[in-house]
Design an enzyme around this catalytic site. Structure first.
Site: not given
Length: 204
Positions: A74-76
């Site tokens: 994931a990347d935010t």
């Protein structure tokens, strides 16, 4: 409520927040950080695509070594006025971020990658966050606490950063870094997990 999975699960992230959120599903998993640099070039201001691409890269980096597992990456990112607010590199940059976000609404986008044997599927979720008007004393106190330094946008909604927030519209866990409800839906539809007791997913 707990789930079982069809293969071992690996979380391709060192984030303690993502580990905490994934633990809500009740199955064991390993943590293997991807160590992928977060410096992908942004094209055409497509921020959702940017987040998904980074998530896919993180997922693939771990999947290359863990091909018998389900890998979740994931990347935010935080976006405001066409600009990405990354993890601040200094206290001064953290102060600048918070002053620019003060009294404004911004968008938190998390891209998620899911590796399941021979391919990676990706999705992204957006949440709108509105900050209160922040005075310099509050900003300085929060920055000096050290909390902003490892968080996109320079704040954590699950910590003292909650005091900066007036309201959110959308998934709270997305702001923390992992949209767990959407991830659960994807994993059930792909038959990667099911509720304990053999209850399968029914797509209406």
């Amino acid at each position: 409520m707990k789930f079982t999975v069809v293969k071992p699960v690996i979380l391709a992230s060192a984030s303690p927040r993502r580990k905490e959120i994934l633990s809500l599903l009740g199955f064991p998993f390993a943590v293997v950080p991807s160590n992928v640099p977060e410096d992908l070039a942004l094209g055409n201001n497509d921020f959702e695509s940017y987040a998904r691409q980074l998530a896919a890269m993180k997922t693939q980096a771990v999947a290359n070594e863990e091909q018998g597992s389900i890998v979740i990456g994931a990347d935010t990112i935080v976006v405001h006025n066409g600009k990405i607010y990354s993890k601040p590199e200094s206290k001064e940059q953290a102060r600048t971020f918070l002053k620019e976000l003060s009294g404004e609404s911004h968008t938190v986008i998390t891209g998620v990658g899911l590796y399941m044997g021979d391919e990676i599927c990706t999705f992204s979720v957006q949440t709108k966050v509105t900050f209160r008007e922040l005075d310099d004393m509050l900003i300085n106190a929060y920055v000096e606490s050290g909390d902003p330094m490892d968080k996109a946008g320079g704040y954590g909604i699950q910590t003292a950063g909650a005091l900066l927030v007036e309201k959110i519209e959308g998934d709270y866990y997305n702001v923390m870094g992992l949209p767990i409800a959407m991830l659960t839906e994807y994993m059930r539809k792909l038959s990667l997990m099911e509720l304990k007791g053999g209850v399968s997913f029914i797509d209406n």
